[in-house]
Design a protein around this motif. Structure first.
Motif, PDB file in Angstrom:
ATOM      1  N   SER A  66      -3.634   0.753   1.712  1.00 27.66           N
ATOM      2  CA  SER A  66      -3.462   0.947   0.276  1.00 27.66           C
ATOM      3  C   SER A  66      -4.646   1.699  -0.322  1.00 27.66           C
ATOM      4  O   SER A  66      -4.468   2.606  -1.144  1.00 27.66           O
ATOM      5  N   ASP A 149      -3.368   3.922 -10.391  1.00 23.37           N
ATOM      6  CA  ASP A 149      -4.431   3.740  -9.400  1.00 23.37           C
ATOM      7  C   ASP A 149      -5.343   2.573  -9.775  1.00 23.37           C
ATOM      8  O   ASP A 149      -5.775   1.814  -8.907  1.00 23.37           O
ATOM      9  N   GLU A 152      -3.479  -0.538  -8.880  1.00 26.16           N
ATOM     10  CA  GLU A 152      -3.433  -0.693  -7.421  1.00 26.16           C
ATOM     11  C   GLU A 152      -4.781  -1.170  -6.879  1.00 26.16           C
ATOM     12  O   GLU A 152      -4.839  -2.071  -6.043  1.00 26.16           O
TER      13      GLU A 152
END
Length: 190
Positions: A66, A149, A152
């Protein structure tokens, strides 16, 4: 008279020796019975810990993947995120190796001499390094270019923090195992 005293001393020494041998044999038999009686619980515990090691390996692998995908999308912080991902991947292999060594330690050896303090120390070191990486990631989250982002990265930081808590629990469980001479072993392991 003197010969009688010598025979009496020899007989006394012989009897004391027999008593000591019997006591030591009884002690060894007791320890063996204790260890054998705990095998079922130990097996269940080892299976759970092995599962934890594999879950950790999987979680860190997902974490690294990830982070690498975020690093590919991010321009400014991408390289820093990539470096952290690589370091965490290396740390994961060290952590899994140390956890495996700790788990595979003989129960009798642990009973007499305590836990594997060398690998417990390596695990503590990896925990500290991972906490430092988490702090770096927290700072990088603020500089992420997109909200996706940022989300995440925050999600991955939380995931890694949860993994760290599991490792910390594993560490504490293995540090606090009972041993007869663990205190003596600790004197020389520092």
């Amino acid at each position: 008279m003197q010969k009688t005293m010598q025979k009496l001393k020899i007989n006394s020494l012989f009897i004391v020796s027999l008593v000591l041998v019997f006591a030591f044999s009884f002690f060894i038999a007791s320890v063996s019975a204790y260890a054998a009686g705990k095998d079922d619980n130990i097996e269940k515990g080892n299976q759970a810990q092995s599962r934890d090691v594999e879950e950790h390996r999987s979680a860190v692998s997902n974490f690294v993947q990830s982070l690498l995908s975020v690093a590919d999308r991010e321009g400014g912080i991408g390289e820093q995120v990539r470096v952290i991902a690589r370091e965490q991947n290396q740390s994961a292999s060290t952590t899994v190796h140390a956890m495996g060594k700790i788990q595979s330690r003989s129960k009798i050896k642990t009973f007499f001499f305590g836990s594997d303090y060398k690998n417990l120390g390596a695990l503590r070191s990896e925990i500290v390094q991972t906490k430092n990486r988490l702090n770096q990631l927290d700072k990088l989250v603020e500089n992420a270019q997109t909200a996706v982002d940022k989300a995440e990265l925050q999600n991955q930081v939380q995931t890694l923090k949860q993994e760290q808590q599991k490792i910390d629990t594993f560490l504490k469980a293995n540090e606090n195992k009972f041993s007869l001479f663990g205190w003596f072993t600790k004197l020389f392991s520092k």
